[in-house]
Each structure stands twice: as structure tokens, then as C-alpha cells.
Design a protein around this motif. Structure first.
Motif, PDB file in Angstrom:
ATOM      1  N   THR A  59       0.813  -1.216   0.000  1.00  0.00           N
ATOM      2  CA  THR A  59       0.000   0.000   0.000  1.00  0.00           C
ATOM      3  C   THR A  59       0.845   1.265   0.000  1.00  0.00           C
ATOM      4  OG1 THR A  59      -0.142   0.233   2.409  1.00  0.00           O
ATOM      5  CG2 THR A  59      -1.717  -1.256   1.347  1.00  0.00           C
ATOM      6  N   MET A  60       2.152   1.123   0.048  1.00  0.00           N
ATOM      7  CA  MET A  60       3.011   2.305   0.137  1.00  0.00           C
ATOM      8  C   MET A  60       3.206   2.959  -1.233  1.00  0.00           C
ATOM      9  SD  MET A  60       5.976   1.037   2.781  1.00  0.00           S
ATOM     10  CE  MET A  60       5.567   0.244   4.340  1.00  0.00           C
ATOM     11  N   THR A  61       3.346   4.277  -1.201  1.00  0.00           N
ATOM     12  CA  THR A  61       3.660   5.057  -2.389  1.00  0.00           C
ATOM     13  C   THR A  61       4.792   6.015  -2.026  1.00  0.00           C
ATOM     14  OG1 THR A  61       2.181   6.914  -1.946  1.00  0.00           O
ATOM     15  CG2 THR A  61       1.210   4.973  -3.016  1.00  0.00           C
ATOM     16  N   TRP A  62       5.274   6.765  -3.007  1.00  0.00           N
ATOM     17  CA  TRP A  62       6.327   7.737  -2.712  1.00  0.00           C
ATOM     18  C   TRP A  62       5.840   8.818  -1.762  1.00  0.00           C
ATOM     19  CZ3 TRP A  62      11.225   7.049  -2.961  1.00  0.00           C
ATOM     20  CH2 TRP A  62      11.774   6.183  -3.900  1.00  0.00           C
ATOM     21  N   ALA A 344      14.006   1.069 -12.144  1.00  0.00           N
ATOM     22  CA  ALA A 344      13.650   0.485 -10.844  1.00  0.00           C
ATOM     23  C   ALA A 344      13.314   1.565  -9.832  1.00  0.00           C
ATOM     24  CB  ALA A 344      14.808  -0.372 -10.335  1.00  0.00           C
ATOM     25  N   ALA A 345      12.086   2.081  -9.922  1.00  0.00           N
ATOM     26  CA  ALA A 345      11.672   3.190  -9.068  1.00  0.00           C
ATOM     27  C   ALA A 345      10.534   2.808  -8.133  1.00  0.00           C
ATOM     28  CB  ALA A 345      11.251   4.376  -9.933  1.00  0.00           C
ATOM     29  N   GLN A 346      10.269   1.505  -7.965  1.00  0.00           N
ATOM     30  CA  GLN A 346       9.221   1.088  -7.035  1.00  0.00           C
ATOM     31  C   GLN A 346       9.818   0.122  -6.004  1.00  0.00           C
ATOM     32  OE1 GLN A 346       5.163   0.570  -8.415  1.00  0.00           O
ATOM     33  NE2 GLN A 346       5.740   1.299 -10.438  1.00  0.00           N
ATOM     34  N   GLY A 347       9.228  -1.068  -5.824  1.00  0.00           N
ATOM     35  CA  GLY A 347       9.748  -1.978  -4.817  1.00  0.00           C
ATOM     36  C   GLY A 347      11.254  -2.130  -4.925  1.00  0.00           C
TER      37      GLY A 347
END
Length: 678
Positions: A59-62, A344-347
């Protein structure tokens, strides 16, 4: 080992409820939710003082990122005080696999890249900037920032781009020579025994000179395509019901081979996913990988602390989300199932900070920030009480950011890792650690704010069924009971008991009714740990007051306590609760002696810990303690609260009695009363 007397069922129900609102709660301040409010925020009388509001990575975002107060570690002009790692970024592609980032947006089989294409000639510079310079694309976060933050400005990093180079062999000829595959699934006419590091370095030296390696501390080899660690599950068992369902599009260029291949952890994934290389501590990474910080740490001489969560017999993870050397390297927006995106800008885009054990091994924390105690010395010195500041915060003079409690030997009874998935392995742990985690900086994408308690080994040896050195004590060891993913037919697949996200709710919290625990007793090792209180400074930084004592000795200090009512009750017993305040005074006297701790710990031995209890007389009345623990230095007084509530049919008055009992000498007790009226 004893736990506080609250049922797992009630705790799980509470934790599940607060987890639902966590995503909103964590946006209200620098890593602190609304019930953990900062200065100037008044909580209701019956609110828990430190509710556990953990958040799952999915559920996390920047938007969940919170900067470290008082520091801009991402500033590229800020130079490290000790060392800047000079990293050569050498990019290479294959005859059959172009750089993903050079293709049209969303055009490849994995639905990448996520951005407009980059010219091949610019790929090396693109990735050097992506990991080395703040930008909109990396949300302002860099590898340099991580190392500056974790070392308090001692170590930074800079990338120098080289290439791109064209490798002499096809992509799968390197990838199918990987961990656990041994060349399985190799198409006819090919030899799947390629050595990517050697081939990349040969091309690099030929272009830049034979001594080019000597100009750098580290070499990061970025290869075209994917890191298998980020695609084997998403484009294997999550996409296809069975291995026979994998279509030709995801299979090899050899019709005589199956469309699946073995992966490291499981029996099969799609051939396309399994033919990718597995990221390695030799500093090679695919375009989908964001675990650069983890791989850099290996070069300092520290091992992995992670398990295989996918196969039976299940063996619990060591430190999970809380350390970059475990699956905390997968922290980042969207969690582990979003690690396949390019760039690679997420998990995995923002790995966890480092545990105290890792920081001490790596030399990334000053001795002044660590309090070193001894279990054996606690027996003769008495209880130690210390305030521990968030581990990612910038330390001021005399701030403690970790406590180390050494043990001459581990007295834990042996257990069997093959039958007990929660077994910590052989009883060879050397010391306990206490630290405060706050969701700021790199720890923004850890699941919770709270106290991390862990057992640690000096050696990095395989005593857990895998190489392990830190074992986080889980405040909620029951199965977290969450879905990992859904199979193509809609069947939910739960996270195994060995999944690293089982430790999402592992932190300890202050006060009662938090959804977690405020104390832990290791009966075998004769240690009792207390989470006494929490505070948030004016700068938004979180600290906890913690205690630890030996079960078999209280030292030479004289113990004593008195209690008295302090002022009149406030609030309404039928509308939110009436609060009685009591003054608890430490009437004891500090006596030195017998304090053979590794350092002078006398400043932390001048207090006692008191256990609070309360009763109320009067029909229809109840009483609640926001905190069952308090501490006071010798000769000092602290105020504690009890909250009385009454039903509409209750007697007109109630009488609250508070009892304070010394944990060091339970014969020392004091009581006080407070009359409340509705």
C-alpha cells in the motif's frame, strides 16, 4: 520466555484494525501517525499512548517518504567526511537482448519500460544519473543519499559511466548458468556457461585500458534485461496456473524444450523469467533491480541475513523488513511484487536502514551513540534505563541510538529448525540490541515506528538453516495471515510463516492496548526488557525510554517508592473518561559498585522501573491505565495517569487506587487514591 498478559486474539484484532488506517495515518507527520502525534497535539484520555499502526509495503507510495529532520543527505554537493566510494558503472547488452530502457514505453514482454526510450549511447549515463543524482525520475533519492544517511555523513558514492558494450553471447547463455539451474533449459546449439563479469570486464579493459579497474573502489555491471530476483515469481507462478500453462511467447527459442525452467527458490518459473541473471554480490544488476545499496554493503565484508521463505521446512526470516542485509533490501513503494519495473523506481527503490548489528560490523555508527552493557554486569549493577533516539535521525552530542547487551554465552534451550519454523537456530547468540525505528529517510518504507529488539551473533554462520546473524524478536509472532498473491484462477496464496513480511508487526510499543507488547522476558537468558515511554521532539524525531534488567539481581542501590494524588481529576467519566494524575516518587538511593559493564554506564543506572496497576471501587465504574510502566531517577518524581469511566447507571462516585511497585525490589510498593464523580 514470558509475554505480557494479553491474548493474541485481541491483539491481532486491534492490529488488523489499525493497519487498515495506517496508510492515512502515516501521512500526518514525519513518520508519526495521528495517535502518535507530535508536540501540541492533545490525545483523548483513553487513546493508546503508542498504538501500533503498521503498514504493508503493497500500500506504500512515494508519498510515504519522510525526510530526515535537519539533513539533506541527497545533496550531491555534500561531501562525506571519510570516504566517497568511486563506483564504475559498466553497462552491457546482448545480441538478442537490447537495453529495456531503449525500447518504446511498455513494449517488451514484461510491459516495460515505464518511461520514454533512451538512446543506446546514453544508457550508461542514464543509469549513472538515475542512481547517482537526484531527479524527478528517482524521486530525488540516490545511492549516495542512502550511504550518507546511514553513516551520518561518513561515506558517500559517485558513479562514473562506461559503455555500453555488446556482450559476445546471448542473454540466456549467462542467465541459465545461474543459482540452482546448472544450465537447465539451454537451447540446442548453445552453451549456457557464460561468465558475465569476466566478459564485461574484458570489453571494458579493452576500451579503457588494462588498469582501469584500479581507478575505482567498486564496479557495478549493469546488464540489459532483468534481475531474475525481481521477475521469477511475478512472471511465473503468479501469471501461470501450472508450468504446462506457460505459452510459447514466454518459452525458449527451441521448440524441443519446455516453456519453463527451474528458479532458485522454486521448481519452476517461465523460461523467459528464469533465463535472466540473478543479481549478485559481485555487483552485477539487471535494469529492474534497485538493490544497489545492498550489494555495496557486501563489499564491506558483511553477509546476507535472509532465508528461503518458499519451501518446506519453513524457517523464519532473521531481520526481514528492518535491515538492508535481509529482505529490507526489497523495501520501497508497492513492495516486492513491483520490483520488475524499469527503471527500478518502485519496490526495492529505497532499502531499509541498517540494524545496530550491521552498523557496528560496518563501522557506520560512532561508539558515542552506542551504550554497551553486559548481562552479567546487570546482575550486580541493577536496572539500566536509557532513552534511545531513532536510528536514522541525525545524532546530537550524547544521543544514544542503540543499546548492546553482551552475554558471556547464550542459555536459550535448543530447538529444531526442521520442525519449528520459529526456531532461531543454534543457541549461539552473543548479544541483544535495542534500537528505535522511525519511518524517516531510508526507513520511510519500513512498516512501523517502534522499538526493535534483536538477538545477534558476532559470526555470520549458518545456524538457522541459512547464514544468519540478527534475529529480530517478534512482538507478534503469530501468523500475520495475509495474502501474498492470487493465482491466475483467483485462488489466494497466503504468505508463508517464513515470509519476511511476517515481521511487519514485530516492533514493540509503549503503553497498554497498543496492539503490540511493551515488555519482553527472556527467562533462559535472565533478561527483562521494558518499553517504558515514547516522545517526539520538537523536530519530529522519535525516541523511546527503554529499560533492561537481570532477573536475578538488582545491584547495591537502595530501592523505594511513594505515591500521592496530584491535583483534581480532569475530564468526564461518562464522556471520554476522567483522568486521575498521581505523583510517583523514587525514594531510593543510588549506590555504585559491582558495575563491570564494557563502559562506564553509571549515568544509566540511576533510576528504577515501576509497574503500575489500578483498581476502582464503585458499581458501574472501570479504570484504565494508559501505561503500565514508568521510571524515575533516584530522588525524582514523575506523574502517571489512570482514566476512570462510568456507565449511566453507575454510583455517583468512584474511588481509584493506584499501586506502584518496584521492578527491582517488588517488596517496595506505594499506593494512592483519587475520588472521581460523574
Amino acid at each position: 520466555m514470558r509475554r505480557a498478559n494479553r491474548t493474541h486474539q485481541l491483539r491481532r484484532a486491534f492490529t488488523a484494525a489499525v493497519a487498515v488506517v495506517a496508510a492515512t495515518a502515516l501521512l500526518s507527520g514525519p513518520g508519526i501517525g495521528p495517535a502518535q502525534a507530535g508536540p501540541g497535539t492533545r490525545a483523548a484520555a483513553l487513546d493508546p499512548v503508542d498504538p501500533q499502526t503498521w503498514q504493508d509495503q503493497e500500500t506504500m507510495t512515494w508519498d510515504d517518504y519522510r525526510a530526515v529532520p535537519g539533513a539533506n543527505w541527497a545533496d550531491p554537493t555534500r561531501q562525506p567526511s571519510q570516504r566517497k566510494l568511486r563506483i564504475a558503472l559498466v553497462a552491457a547488452d546482448y545480441p538478442d537482448q537490447p537495453f529495456v530502457i531503449t525500447q518504446n514505453r511498455g513494449s517488451d514482454l514484461f510491459r516495460n519500460p515505464q518511461v520514454a526510450p533512451v538512446a543506446r549511447a546514453d544508457v550508461s549515463r542514464f543509469y549513472a544519473d538515475f542512481w547517482g543524482r537526484p531527479s524527478t525520475l528517482n524521486h530525488g533519492h540516490t545511492v549516495h543519499e542512502y550511504w550518507m544517511e546511514q553513516t551520518n555523513g561518513r561515506i558517500g558514492a559517485e558513479f562514473t559511466p562506461f559503455g555500453p558494450y555488446r556482450l559476445p553471447r546471448k542473454q540466456f547463455e549467462y542467465g541459465l548458468n545461474d543459482i540452482g539451474q546448472n544450465g537447465g533449459g539451454c537451447p540446442a546449439g548453445s552453451t549456457c556457461n557464460g561468465n558475465l563479469d569476466a566478459d564485461v570486464d574484458t570489453l571494458w579493459r579493452a576500451a579503457e585500458g588494462s588498469d582501469v579497474r584500479n581507478r575505482f573502489d567498486l564496479v557495478l555491471r549493469v546488464y540489459a534485461g532483468y534481475d531474475e530476483t525481481s521477475v521469477w515469481q511475478e512472471f511465473g507462478e503468479m501469471m501461470f496456473q501450472t508450468k504446462e500453462d506457460v505459452p510459447d511467447a514466454w518459452g525458449p527459442p527451441d521448440p524441443n524444450l519446455p516453456n519453463w525452467v527451474r528458479s532458485r527458490y522454486v521448481d519452476w518459473t517461465s523460461w523467459k523469467a528464469g533465463s535472466q541473471l540473478w543479481g549478485s554480490s559481485s555487483m552485477r544488476q539487471g535494469e529492474s533491480s534497485g538493490t544497489i545499496t545492498h550489494e555495496i554493503a557486501h563489499t564491506f565484508g558483511i553477509a546476507d541475513n535472509n532465508n528461503n521463505p518458499y519451501v518446506s521446512p519453513y524457517r523464519r526470516v532473521g531481520s526481514g523488513t528492518w535491515d538492508v542485509m535481509d529482505r529490507g533490501s526489497f523495501n520501497g513503494p508497492g513492495g516486492p511484487h513491483n520490483r520488475w519495473v524499469v527503471p527500478a523506481a518502485q519496490g526495492a527503490a529505497m532499502p531499509a536502514g541498517q540494524t545496530l548489528r550491521s552498523k557496528l560490523k560496518l563501522g557506520h555508527i560512532a561508539e558515542a551513540q552506542v551504550l554497551r552493557l553486559s548481562r552479567e554486569a546487570l546482575r550486580t549493577s541493577g536496572v539500566a534505563v536509557v532513552t534511545v533516539k531513532a536510528r536514522t535521525a541525525v545524532p546530537a552530542a550524547r544521543d544514544i541510538q542503540g543499546v548492546r547487551i553482551g552475554m558471556d554465552r547464550d542459555l536459550t534451550p535448543a530447538c529444531d529448525i526442521n520442525t519449528n519454523p520459529l526456531c532461531p537456530g543454534s543457541p549461539v547468540y552473543n548479544w541483544y540490541s535495542l534500537e528505535t525505528v522511525q519511518r524517516i529517510g531510508a526507513d520511510s518504507f519500513t512498516p512501523d515506528n517502534g522499538v526493535l529488539l534483536a538477538k545477534n551473533k558476532d559470526a555470520e554462520t549458518n545456524t538457522c538453516g541459512y547464514t544468519c546473524f540478527t534475529w529480530v524478536v517478534d512482538a507478534n509472532p503469530q501468523d500475520i495471515d495475509m495474502v501474498d498473491y492470487y493465482r491466475p484462477d483467483g485462488t489466494p496464496v497466503k504468505r508463508t510463516i517464513a515470509d519476511y513480511r511476517q515481521l511487519n508487526d514485530a516492533l514493540f510499543h509503549a503503553g497498554t492496548r497498543s496492539g503490540s507488547e511493551y515488555e519482553y522476558v527472556d527467562t533462559a537468558n535472565r533478561l527483562h526488557f521494558y518499553v517504558i515511554d515514547r516522545r517526539v521532539g520538537a523536530d519530529g524525531v522519535l525516541s523511546y525510554t527503554l529499560g533492561v534488567r537481570h532477573l536475578d539481581g538488582s545491584g547495591n542501590s537502595v530501592r523505594g517508592v511513594t505515591a500521592a494524588t496530584s491535583g483534581s481529576p480532569t475530564g468526564s467519566p461518562t464522556n471520554g473518561g476522567a483522568t486521575c494524575t498521581f505523583a510517583v516518587n523514587n525514594t531510593g538511593r543510588y549506590v555504585a559498585g559491582g558495575q563491570a559493564h564494557p563502559e562506564d554506564a553509571s549515568a544509566y543506572l540511576r533510576a528504577d522501573v515501576y509497574r503500575l496497576s489500578a483498581t476502582v471501587a464503585g458499581q458501574g465504574w472501570t479504570v484504565t491505565l494508559p501505561n503500565a510502566l514508568t521510571t524515575a531517577e533516584f530522588g525524582r518524581t514523575v506523574n502517571v495517569r489512570a482514566v476512570a469511566t462510568a456507565t449511566s447507571g453507575a454510583t455517583q462516585t468512584g474511588r481509584v487506587t493506584l499501586t506502584a511497585r518496584s521492578e527491582s525490589d517488588p517488596s517496595r510498593t506505594a499506593t494512592a487514591t483519587c475520588q472521581v464523580a460523574r
